[in-house]
Design an enzyme around this catalytic site. Structure first.
Site, PDB file in Angstrom:
ATOM      1  N   ALA A 157       0.970  -1.298  -0.122  1.00  0.00           N
ATOM      2  CA  ALA A 157      -0.069   0.129   0.079  1.00  0.00           C
ATOM      3  C   ALA A 157       0.700   1.080   0.158  1.00  0.00           C
ATOM      4  O   ALA A 157       2.238   1.187   0.494  1.00  0.00           O
ATOM      5  CB  ALA A 157      -0.839  -0.005   1.281  1.00  0.00           C
ATOM      6  N   CYS A 165       3.871   3.498 -17.466  1.00  0.00           N
ATOM      7  CA  CYS A 165       3.150   2.416 -18.076  1.00  0.00           C
ATOM      8  C   CYS A 165       1.862   2.186 -17.486  1.00  0.00           C
ATOM      9  O   CYS A 165       0.711   2.239 -18.229  1.00  0.00           O
ATOM     10  CB  CYS A 165       3.861   1.003 -17.803  1.00  0.00           C
ATOM     11  SG  CYS A 165       5.228   0.919 -19.140  1.00  0.00           S
TER      12      CYS A 165
HETATM   13  C1  UDX Z   1       5.469  -1.549 -15.011  1.00  0.00           C
HETATM   14  C2  UDX Z   1       5.390  -3.103 -15.022  1.00  0.00           C
HETATM   15  O1  UDX Z   1       5.670  -3.946 -13.865  1.00  0.00           O
HETATM   16  C3  UDX Z   1       5.891  -3.726 -16.422  1.00  0.00           C
HETATM   17  O2  UDX Z   1       5.784  -5.076 -16.319  1.00  0.00           O
HETATM   18  C4  UDX Z   1       5.715  -2.859 -17.787  1.00  0.00           C
HETATM   19  O3  UDX Z   1       6.033  -3.456 -18.737  1.00  0.00           O
HETATM   20  C5  UDX Z   1       5.987  -1.299 -17.371  1.00  0.00           C
HETATM   21  O4  UDX Z   1       5.266  -0.983 -16.268  1.00  0.00           O
HETATM   22  P1  UDX Z   1       7.298   0.041 -14.291  1.00  0.00           P
HETATM   23  O5  UDX Z   1       6.427   1.324 -14.383  1.00  0.00           O
HETATM   24  O6  UDX Z   1       8.751   0.212 -14.278  1.00  0.00           O
HETATM   25  O7  UDX Z   1       6.924  -1.397 -14.746  1.00  0.00           O
HETATM   26  O8  UDX Z   1       6.919   0.043 -12.684  1.00  0.00           O
HETATM   27  P2  UDX Z   1       6.815  -0.864 -11.461  1.00  0.00           P
HETATM   28  O9  UDX Z   1       7.574  -1.472 -10.500  1.00  0.00           O
HETATM   29  O10 UDX Z   1       5.574  -2.118 -11.833  1.00  0.00           O
HETATM   30  O11 UDX Z   1       5.702  -0.201 -10.489  1.00  0.00           O
HETATM   31  C6  UDX Z   1       4.807   0.915 -10.997  1.00  0.00           C
HETATM   32  C7  UDX Z   1       4.017   1.514  -9.964  1.00  0.00           C
HETATM   33  O12 UDX Z   1       3.476   0.784  -8.699  1.00  0.00           O
HETATM   34  C8  UDX Z   1       5.293   2.433  -9.148  1.00  0.00           C
HETATM   35  O13 UDX Z   1       4.786   3.885  -8.809  1.00  0.00           O
HETATM   36  C9  UDX Z   1       5.248   1.592  -7.836  1.00  0.00           C
HETATM   37  O14 UDX Z   1       5.500   2.572  -6.695  1.00  0.00           O
HETATM   38  C10 UDX Z   1       3.903   1.355  -7.548  1.00  0.00           C
HETATM   39  N1  UDX Z   1       3.711   0.209  -6.828  1.00  0.00           N
HETATM   40  C11 UDX Z   1       4.309  -0.930  -7.376  1.00  0.00           C
HETATM   41  C12 UDX Z   1       2.915   0.116  -5.582  1.00  0.00           C
HETATM   42  O15 UDX Z   1       2.472   1.215  -5.429  1.00  0.00           O
HETATM   43  N2  UDX Z   1       2.687  -0.901  -4.848  1.00  0.00           N
HETATM   44  C13 UDX Z   1       3.068  -2.184  -5.259  1.00  0.00           C
HETATM   45  O16 UDX Z   1       2.984  -3.040  -4.426  1.00  0.00           O
HETATM   46  C14 UDX Z   1       4.102  -2.213  -6.380  1.00  0.00           C
END
Ligand code: UDX
Length: 433
Positions: A248, A256
């Site tokens: 959270a 993305c």
């Molecule tokens: C994402 C996808 O994971 C990847 O497979 C796709 O091709 C591109 O988009 P990315 O944008 O690099 O990758 O970030 P990711 O690590 O997935 O996190 C995305 C967002 O979700 C971040 O802002 C992160 O802080 C947030 N997040 C992630 C959460 O708030 N909680 C979580 O449990 C996981």
């Protein structure tokens, strides 16, 4: 001499294109990467990588002999049959994906081209079919990327799965793409083009849904006195749920999730289907960024004239990417309430400075906290865990911290003199005794 590997062409040398080019070069393929920006091509040819992505700069420099950067489409077409399209597809005002850069690439291909166009860019389902209709001789393969910023090189080299979508007549092209990825060992899923396109959109939409779901659970936890980290741990032990993506926080950002969730919603809408669940996912994410403001107000009342420090600005750690970062909305909301906002990010300050003109950029976390009435941890950079929080407490006008990522150890922060509040935890109202 080792046997010559199949040459690979890459069109569009942004983040995805550069990772793809550098990783195929590392696997021993000669790679020609083409971009329309001369300046970018020149600096990459000198081994200068300006994006912050672990290992990428080393990979580019180590494989310089196998990597050619060019603006010349003819050079690319003459060098490689397999062409990865890695141009960006940003959202348009309507929320649909902007395919103009993809179309520009297709227009540059000669009629009767025997190249294989491999689509890495995220495109709406149906795009492949329409490109094939426009260029009948061309082989077309959809091969969406699943790379995470900050671990993109490792993700490329150790994929969970590689999705390869091709329609009837393009089986050989799909086989050639599969051979490129074979050495990496991940599961290779062969399917049709439309399904491959949907796998990408559905995967990102599902992950975003998981995040908005746990954020709503967090908000309920605050009301009932439960701890969302414990709840997520318990949920994650169920194999059907899984433990990842249940952290959270103050919402997802990046290049993305926000774009792809909206694109899928719009794609469905354009066919007449209302994807209700995704509407809620987006709304929860927007509200989540704003909840921090109410948390601060509960502790210090009006924010007018209060100095609030933001620790971290990038949308997540290990990147300097500011696209759709939660910090952008949060900073604007705080300023909207009359707060004076000061911020620090270990790598994104420069990029952020261009977007957040009226936010004061500090040179270190401690400098940002100096004299601040409150702080918000926005991005979970490791250096914040190692900060001398006792010293930070002494420097702040009021040692109050809202941990937007549940990243820090609440006990140590409280021991250092902080009023500490996370997301989805029992709320602590008022100053410590
Ligand atoms: C994402 C996808 O994971 C990847 O497979 C796709 O091709 C591109 O988009 P990315 O944008 O690099 O990758 O970030 P990711 O690590 O997935 O996190 C995305 C967002 O979700 C971040 O802002 C992160 O802080 C947030 N997040 C992630 C959460 O708030 N909680 C979580 O449990 C996981």
């Amino acid at each position: 001499m080792s046997e010559q590997r199949e040459p690979v062409g890459v069109i569009g040398v942004g983040w995805v294109g550069l990772v793809t080019a550098a990783c195929f070069a590392e696997l021993g393929h000669p790679v020609v990467a083409r971009d329309i920006l001369q300046e970018k091509v020149d600096s990459l040819a000198r081994g200068e990588v300006t994006i912050h992505e672990p290992e990428l700069g080393d990979l580019v420099r180590r494989n310089a002999e196998r990597l050619t950067f060019t603006t010349d489409m003819t050079e690319l077409l003459d060098s490689a049959r397999l062409l990865f399209v890695c141009v960006d597809t940003p959202p348009t005002y309507s929320g649909d994906a902007d395919l103009s850069r993809v179309r520009a690439v297709v227009e540059e291909l000669p009629e009767g081209s025997e190249h294989v166009l491999i689509m890495k860019s995220t495109v709406p389902a149906g795009t492949g079919e329409s490109i094939r209709r426009d260029l009948p001789g061309l082989s077309y393969v959809s091969c969406p990327e699943f790379l995470k910023e900050g671990t993109a090189v490792a993700d490329f080299m150790n994929p969970d799965r590689v999705v390869i979508g091709a329609d009837a007549g393009d089986e050989d092209a799909a086989g050639a793409v599969a051979r490129l990825y074979q050495p990496l060992g991940g599961e290779i899923l062969r399917t049709d083009v439309a399904s491959a396109e949907m796998i990408k959109l559905a995967s990102n939409a599902f992950l975003a849904t998981k995040i908005s779901f746990i954020n709503e659970i967090a908000n309920v936890c605050e009301e009932v006195g439960a701890d969302v980290a414990e709840v997520a741990r318990g949920m994650g032990l169920d194999e059907r749920i899984g433990s990842s993506f249940l952290r959270a926080g103050i919402g997802y950002g990046g290049s993305c999730f926000p774009k792809d969730v909206t694109a899928l919603k719009m794609l469905a809408g354009n066919t007449g289907y209302h994807f209700q669940l995704l509407t809620a996912v987006v709304e929860v994410n927007e509200l989540q960024k704003r909840r921090v403001v109410a948390k601060l107000q509960r502790h210090i009342g009006s924010l007018l004239g209060k100095r609030v420090a933001l620790l971290g600005l990038a949308f997540k750690p290990d990147t300097d990417d500011m696209r759709e970062a939660s910090s952008l909305v949060l900073a604007a909301r705080l300023q909207g309430e009359g707060a004076e906002v000061v911020a620090y990010d270990p790598v994104a300050s420069e990029r952020a400075g261009e977007l957040l003109g009226s936010v004061e950029m500090a040179g270190s976390a401690l400098a940002a906290l100096d004299g601040a009435d409150a702080a918000v941890l926005v991005t979970e950079w490791p250096e914040f865990a190692a900060l001398d929080w006792a010293e930070a407490a002494g420097r702040m006008a009021r040692p109050l911290l809202v941990d937007g990522r549940n990243f820090l150890d609440s006990e140590s922060l409280r021991a250092a003199g902080f009023e500490y509040e996370g997301i989805g935890k029992k709320q602590e109202i008022g100053a410590p005794s």
